[in-house]
Design an enzyme around this catalytic site. Sequence first.
Site, mmCIF file in Angstrom:
data_model
loop_
_atom_site.group_PDB
_atom_site.id
_atom_site.type_symbol
_atom_site.label_atom_id
_atom_site.label_comp_id
_atom_site.label_asym_id
_atom_site.label_seq_id
_atom_site.Cartn_x
_atom_site.Cartn_y
_atom_site.Cartn_z
ATOM 1 N N ASP A 205 -10.731 0.481 11.711
ATOM 2 C CA ASP A 205 -9.970 1.107 10.616
ATOM 3 C C ASP A 205 -10.663 2.407 10.216
ATOM 4 O OD1 ASP A 205 -8.687 1.824 8.226
ATOM 5 O OD2 ASP A 205 -8.435 -0.261 7.602
ATOM 6 N N GLN B 123 -2.291 -5.009 0.074
ATOM 7 C CA GLN B 123 -2.555 -4.344 1.355
ATOM 8 C C GLN B 123 -2.924 -2.888 1.116
ATOM 9 O OE1 GLN B 123 -0.158 -2.015 3.119
ATOM 10 N NE2 GLN B 123 -1.638 -1.751 4.791
ATOM 11 N N SER B 124 -4.050 -2.436 1.669
ATOM 12 C CA SER B 124 -4.503 -1.052 1.555
ATOM 13 C C SER B 124 -4.669 -0.658 0.079
ATOM 14 C CB SER B 124 -3.533 -0.125 2.296
ATOM 15 O OG SER B 124 -4.041 1.182 2.394
ATOM 16 N N ALA B 125 -3.964 0.392 -0.370
ATOM 17 C CA ALA B 125 -4.040 0.764 -1.788
ATOM 18 C C ALA B 125 -3.577 -0.382 -2.671
ATOM 19 C CB ALA B 125 -3.189 2.007 -2.044
ATOM 20 N N GLY C 238 0.815 -1.205 0.000
ATOM 21 C CA GLY C 238 0.000 0.000 0.000
ATOM 22 C C GLY C 238 0.853 1.261 0.000
ATOM 23 N N GLY C 239 0.214 2.384 0.328
ATOM 24 C CA GLY C 239 0.910 3.668 0.334
ATOM 25 C C GLY C 239 0.082 4.782 -0.256
ATOM 26 N N ALA C 240 -1.257 4.667 -0.166
ATOM 27 C CA ALA C 240 -2.172 5.727 -0.618
ATOM 28 C C ALA C 240 -1.965 6.070 -2.086
ATOM 29 C CB ALA C 240 -2.039 6.978 0.262
ATOM 30 N N HIS D 139 -6.103 0.369 10.845
ATOM 31 C CA HIS D 139 -5.602 0.153 9.491
ATOM 32 C C HIS D 139 -4.182 -0.417 9.485
ATOM 33 C CE1 HIS D 139 -5.834 0.799 5.162
ATOM 34 N NE2 HIS D 139 -4.641 1.355 5.178
#
Length: 447
Positions: A356, A254-256, A183-185, A388
């Site tokens: 989250d 994961q995430s983004a 991830g990392g937005a 999150h």
Amino acid sequence: MGVMVDTDTNTDTIPSTDSTQPNNRKMQIQLPTREAEEEKEKASSPSDVASSNSESEPLFPTNGGIRRRAPGESSLSGRVMSRRRSFGRDVQHAAEETFLLTRLTLILLRYLGIGYRWIMKFLALCLYAFLLMPGFIQVGYYYFFSSQVQRSVVYGEEPRNRLDLYLPLNANDRMPVVAFITGGAWIIGYKAWGALLGRRLAERGIIVACIDYRNFPQGTISEMVEDASQGISFVCNNIASFGGDPSRIYLIGQSAGAHIASCTLLNQAIKECSEGGTSWSVSQIKAYFGISGGYNIVNLVDHFHNRGLYRSIFLSIMEGEESLSAFSPELLVRKPSNKHAVSLLPRIVLFHGTSDSSIPSTASKDFSDALTANGGLVDLILYEEKTHTDLFLQDPLRGGSDQLLETLVAVIHEDDVSACAKDVEAPVARRLVPEWMLMLASRVSPF
């Protein structure tokens, strides 16, 4: 497809292939008589050879002649030249990366402008990273110095088309493989963010390939998906060269990265229904694990805006408001025309913490409902009171039993009796960060 390795980071392990390198093979000459051989030995003392070479042979041979070199001279000079070339490449690479990072930062700042929310988020991120620094230092040392890590393996032509490989020790059989999208937005993602997961899974006999991709503003969502697809293709077609089992490949996002990976997987299934002839197949992925992901981007625009990822930036990342539905896996799954594509998808396991605030856990629940309604095979696992970053950072740094990791390993090893037996006896992971620092980090976390 051949296996390519970035020589900027692996120069110590790749032999030189320079065709101009001197030939080091010794020439053997058969003398006609024993007497002649004895005369040769008398005249070939080390001092005589050195004197003879220095006095009678020119330093730069003419007319195609070859100057004889003392034993070891060629290999020594080759190593010196190799180090000089390596140092030059390192300097050039560092300069190029610094210039690129500076340029992209300035572009990003133009998008962000002067905004209270994102500045506060940035300061919170700095404090959060500082509190977790004891763990980051230990994982960083492993990342840069462990022989188990092969960094920056090239999978494509773009500058960010690199992946890191985490290889288990003492592996005798073909091992299961995880392709991981971090991830990392969509802005600060980097392959090294997967080092902790890679280390933990490698300790359990699983190869991990952390795939890097272009972030915004270097790339937009379609290019991120393209990079992820290329990276997955490389893993599917080349992992056997690294000891992996091509029939046991798993995908984690994961995430983004969960959003990008799910877009990639679904787009690939849609392509296979219409085009075919692709470089990898959805059938090669045994299961997909989505950790704290967002799958309906249309519903998340306002949420992200209120948390500092402003609408103008997010729409630029997603290539405009008209493209939001095309990059929303939940909406694609609900389209009747994609029902056959959904049937091609592998087993999907979604993880999310109920506390989250970056991406609400309802994002995974709604995606799970959409998959179930359209014939997908899906499991939804919710962790009460987890944030999150708890699932991916704080819990692994805490050591001991990691619920998410154990679930991943259980699914990956479910058809391997011997691996399951080893999992029962696996050593408990040690703590990397004191508890008080983890608790404080959770309070200041910008995620």
